[in-house]
Write a protein that holds these residues in place. Structure first.
Motif, PDB file in Angstrom:
ATOM      1  N   TRP A  81       0.778  -1.234   0.000  1.00 51.32           N
ATOM      2  CA  TRP A  81       0.000   0.000   0.000  1.00 51.32           C
ATOM      3  C   TRP A  81       0.814   1.291   0.000  1.00 51.32           C
ATOM      4  CZ3 TRP A  81      -4.524  -1.035  -1.524  1.00 51.32           C
ATOM      5  CH2 TRP A  81      -5.197  -2.183  -1.112  1.00 51.32           C
ATOM      6  N   GLU A  82       2.122   1.191   0.010  1.00 54.51           N
ATOM      7  CA  GLU A  82       2.935   2.407   0.117  1.00 54.51           C
ATOM      8  C   GLU A  82       2.611   3.418  -0.980  1.00 54.51           C
ATOM      9  OE1 GLU A  82       5.559   5.239   1.406  1.00 54.51           O
ATOM     10  OE2 GLU A  82       4.904   3.422   2.450  1.00 54.51           O
ATOM     11  N   LYS A  83       2.443   2.972  -2.220  1.00 57.25           N
ATOM     12  CA  LYS A  83       2.167   3.908  -3.303  1.00 57.25           C
ATOM     13  C   LYS A  83       0.822   4.607  -3.115  1.00 57.25           C
ATOM     14  CE  LYS A  83       4.982   1.635  -6.834  1.00 57.25           C
ATOM     15  NZ  LYS A  83       4.982   0.972  -8.168  1.00 57.25           N
ATOM     16  N   GLU A  84      -0.177   3.876  -2.615  1.00 54.66           N
ATOM     17  CA  GLU A  84      -1.483   4.484  -2.374  1.00 54.66           C
ATOM     18  C   GLU A  84      -1.400   5.548  -1.291  1.00 54.66           C
ATOM     19  OE1 GLU A  84      -4.426   3.973  -3.973  1.00 54.66           O
ATOM     20  OE2 GLU A  84      -3.221   2.816  -5.395  1.00 54.66           O
ATOM     21  N   ILE A  85      -0.662   5.261  -0.248  1.00 56.58           N
ATOM     22  CA  ILE A  85      -0.536   6.229   0.846  1.00 56.58           C
ATOM     23  C   ILE A  85       0.231   7.461   0.366  1.00 56.58           C
ATOM     24  CG2 ILE A  85       0.279   6.585   3.197  1.00 56.58           C
ATOM     25  CD1 ILE A  85      -2.073   4.571   2.807  1.00 56.58           C
ATOM     26  N   GLN A  86       1.240   7.249  -0.462  1.00 51.78           N
ATOM     27  CA  GLN A  86       1.983   8.384  -1.005  1.00 51.78           C
ATOM     28  C   GLN A  86       1.095   9.272  -1.874  1.00 51.78           C
ATOM     29  OE1 GLN A  86       5.520   7.039  -3.010  1.00 51.78           O
ATOM     30  NE2 GLN A  86       6.493   6.292  -1.130  1.00 51.78           N
ATOM     31  N   LYS A  87       0.162   8.681  -2.597  1.00 55.05           N
ATOM     32  CA  LYS A  87      -0.762   9.485  -3.401  1.00 55.05           C
ATOM     33  C   LYS A  87      -1.584  10.406  -2.504  1.00 55.05           C
ATOM     34  CE  LYS A  87      -1.350   6.161  -7.192  1.00 55.05           C
ATOM     35  NZ  LYS A  87      -2.315   5.246  -7.876  1.00 55.05           N
ATOM     36  N   TYR A  88      -2.017   9.892  -1.381  1.00 53.11           N
ATOM     37  CA  TYR A  88      -2.774  10.734  -0.456  1.00 53.11           C
ATOM     38  C   TYR A  88      -1.892  11.813   0.165  1.00 53.11           C
ATOM     39  CZ  TYR A  88      -7.186   8.195  -0.563  1.00 53.11           C
ATOM     40  OH  TYR A  88      -8.389   7.663  -0.944  1.00 53.11           O
ATOM     41  N   GLU A  89      -0.655  11.494   0.420  1.00 60.23           N
ATOM     42  CA  GLU A  89       0.253  12.505   0.962  1.00 60.23           C
ATOM     43  C   GLU A  89       0.484  13.623  -0.053  1.00 60.23           C
ATOM     44  OE1 GLU A  89       2.932   9.986   4.157  1.00 60.23           O
ATOM     45  OE2 GLU A  89       3.462   9.854   2.027  1.00 60.23           O
ATOM     46  N   THR A  90       0.570  13.267  -1.329  1.00 61.86           N
ATOM     47  CA  THR A  90       0.683  14.282  -2.382  1.00 61.86           C
ATOM     48  C   THR A  90      -0.571  15.140  -2.428  1.00 61.86           C
ATOM     49  OG1 THR A  90       2.142  12.861  -3.685  1.00 61.86           O
ATOM     50  CG2 THR A  90       1.027  14.662  -4.843  1.00 61.86           C
ATOM     51  N   LEU A  91      -1.732  14.498  -2.320  1.00 57.67           N
ATOM     52  CA  LEU A  91      -2.995  15.230  -2.305  1.00 57.67           C
ATOM     53  C   LEU A  91      -3.084  16.145  -1.090  1.00 57.67           C
ATOM     54  CD1 LEU A  91      -5.831  15.686  -3.508  1.00 57.67           C
ATOM     55  CD2 LEU A  91      -6.600  13.712  -2.152  1.00 57.67           C
ATOM     56  N   ASP A  92      -2.649  15.652   0.057  1.00 55.52           N
ATOM     57  CA  ASP A  92      -2.678  16.466   1.274  1.00 55.52           C
ATOM     58  C   ASP A  92      -1.858  17.741   1.116  1.00 55.52           C
ATOM     59  OD1 ASP A  92      -4.235  14.551   2.506  1.00 55.52           O
ATOM     60  OD2 ASP A  92      -2.558  13.580   3.528  1.00 55.52           O
ATOM     61  N   ALA A  93      -0.728  17.624   0.406  1.00 59.05           N
ATOM     62  CA  ALA A  93       0.146  18.778   0.228  1.00 59.05           C
ATOM     63  C   ALA A  93      -0.461  19.826  -0.703  1.00 59.05           C
ATOM     64  CB  ALA A  93       1.504  18.329  -0.313  1.00 59.05           C
ATOM     65  N   LYS A  94      -1.407  19.404  -1.556  1.00 57.70           N
ATOM     66  CA  LYS A  94      -1.981  20.317  -2.545  1.00 57.70           C
ATOM     67  C   LYS A  94      -3.330  20.884  -2.138  1.00 57.70           C
ATOM     68  CE  LYS A  94       0.186  17.964  -6.507  1.00 57.70           C
ATOM     69  NZ  LYS A  94      -0.093  17.222  -7.766  1.00 57.70           N
ATOM     70  N   THR A  95      -3.964  20.307  -1.143  1.00 56.86           N
ATOM     71  CA  THR A  95      -5.336  20.694  -0.813  1.00 56.86           C
ATOM     72  C   THR A  95      -5.437  21.182   0.625  1.00 56.86           C
ATOM     73  OG1 THR A  95      -5.883  18.407  -0.180  1.00 56.86           O
ATOM     74  CG2 THR A  95      -6.341  19.076  -2.453  1.00 56.86           C
ATOM     75  N   THR A  96      -6.489  21.941   0.881  1.00 55.82           N
ATOM     76  CA  THR A  96      -6.780  22.422   2.224  1.00 55.82           C
ATOM     77  C   THR A  96      -8.065  21.767   2.711  1.00 55.82           C
ATOM     78  OG1 THR A  96      -5.755  24.556   1.748  1.00 55.82           O
ATOM     79  CG2 THR A  96      -7.261  24.455   3.638  1.00 55.82           C
ATOM     80  N   ASP A  97      -8.009  21.184   3.883  1.00 55.69           N
ATOM     81  CA  ASP A  97      -9.187  20.511   4.430  1.00 55.69           C
ATOM     82  C   ASP A  97     -10.259  21.522   4.814  1.00 55.69           C
ATOM     83  OD1 ASP A  97      -7.928  18.067   4.219  1.00 55.69           O
ATOM     84  OD2 ASP A  97      -7.131  18.135   6.258  1.00 55.69           O
ATOM     85  N   PRO A  98     -11.526  21.143   4.710  1.00 52.36           N
ATOM     86  CA  PRO A  98     -12.592  22.009   5.212  1.00 52.36           C
ATOM     87  C   PRO A  98     -12.498  22.150   6.722  1.00 52.36           C
ATOM     88  CG  PRO A  98     -13.455  19.838   4.681  1.00 52.36           C
ATOM     89  CD  PRO A  98     -12.042  19.870   4.169  1.00 52.36           C
ATOM     90  N   ALA A  99     -12.843  23.316   7.221  1.00 57.88           N
ATOM     91  CA  ALA A  99     -12.823  23.533   8.666  1.00 57.88           C
ATOM     92  C   ALA A  99     -13.774  22.550   9.333  1.00 57.88           C
ATOM     93  CB  ALA A  99     -13.222  24.972   8.984  1.00 57.88           C
ATOM     94  N   ASP A 100     -13.290  21.888  10.382  1.00 59.68           N
ATOM     95  CA  ASP A 100     -14.105  20.932  11.128  1.00 59.68           C
ATOM     96  C   ASP A 100     -14.719  19.870  10.229  1.00 59.68           C
ATOM     97  OD1 ASP A 100     -13.699  22.123  13.685  1.00 59.68           O
ATOM     98  OD2 ASP A 100     -15.072  23.709  13.095  1.00 59.68           O
TER      99      ASP A 100
END
Length: 283
Positions: A81-100
């Motif tokens: 699963w390492e590649k899948e988790i890395q994809k999410y880490e890339t997404l996390d770096a590009k996006t901002t989570d909604p408040a709460d």
């Protein structure tokens, strides 16, 4: 789709718009009252978190014994699963989570839930599911999936630990892993409730249903014994009166939900979220 009767007590245009924002969702918003609205009040929740930390005596670090729990699973989880988790880490770096927002983690039922934003409205979602997940790898990747996010609550569904195969885990094995994921969540966001969703009965795995029920009983036990961890009961809704899976709620593989199945599943999860958050605001 189910038909529902509703008496509106406030204008519909005062609530979030969505192409699938049905009368059931409008009802949930009205019945939820200040519990629904409170998801947008970050100040209140941050102060509540501080109180919860003090009350629960939460450790600032994951214990060494928790880390040892992961040792037998780390290599296989990383390889698969390492590649899948890395994809999410890339997404996390590009996006901002909604408040709460509501963090959704788990297996393919989470990953395939394309309508989650509509089904859980007015809650805003952060979907981080990956197909085939088990608690053995979710625990290994818990910090990488959870700690990048500031969320109001976490919803977890994992359905692959018991599937009728020889290498199935036991409920006791899964329990240690579930508690580890809960501990990571609590350390990162001490006041955020964790919702554990019951494993759904499906035709494709119905031979293993007795063992899956034991797993569900274990999840319920964790919810009874861990502070701010809540069980989401779904199984009975997906069974007929003679205790057979409702096949019309699944796609052809009789494992994954179809649109109607997700509509029902989303209603149950959203209503439980409202209930949990309403109780939290009263404490």
């Amino acid at each position: 789709m189910r038909l529902k009767t509703i008496v509106f007590r406030q204008p519909a245009d005062s609530l979030p718009a969505s192409p699938r924002f049905t009368s059931a969702r409008l009802t949930a918003c009205i019945l939820g009252g200040f519990a629904c609205l409170s998801i947008f009040s970050g100040t209140h929740f941050r102060s509540a978190e501080a109180q919860d930390v003090s009350a629960a005596g939460v450790s600032s670090q994951t214990s060494e014994s928790d880390a040892d729990v992961l040792a037998p699973y780390r290599e296989a989880a990383t390889k698969r699963w390492e590649k899948e988790i890395q994809k999410y880490e890339t997404l996390d770096a590009k996006t901002t989570d909604p408040a709460d927002g509501i963090l959704l983690i788990g297996s393919s039922s989470i990953r395939r839930w394309d309508s989650a934003a509509e089904d859980l409205a007015p809650f805003r979602v952060i979907p981080r599911g990956y197909g085939g997940a088990k608690y053995s790898d979710l625990a290994v990747f818990a910090e990488r999936l959870i700690t990048p996010h500031d969320f109001r609550a976490v919803v977890i569904f994992v359905g692959n630990d018991i599937s009728g195969k020889e290498n199935d885990a036991t409920p006791e094995e899964v329990k240690r892993l579930v508690r580890h994921v809960v501990a990571v969540t609590r350390e990162h966001r001490p006041g955020a409730p964790v919702l554990l969703v019951e494993v759904t009965p499906t035709r494709s795995r119905y031979d293993a249903w007795p063992k899956i029920r034991e797993l569900n009983a274990m999840l319920r036990e964790v919810c009874f014994t861990e502070p701010n961890v809540h069980f989401v009961a779904t199984a009975e809704t997906f069974l007929t009166h003679d205790n057979q899976p409702r096949e019309n709620l699944f796609v052809d593989d009789q494992l994954h939900l179809n649109e109607e199945g997700y509509d029902i599943w989303g209603d149950i999860i959203r209503d439980r979220l409202i209930e949990v958050l309403r109780e939290q605001t009263r404490d």
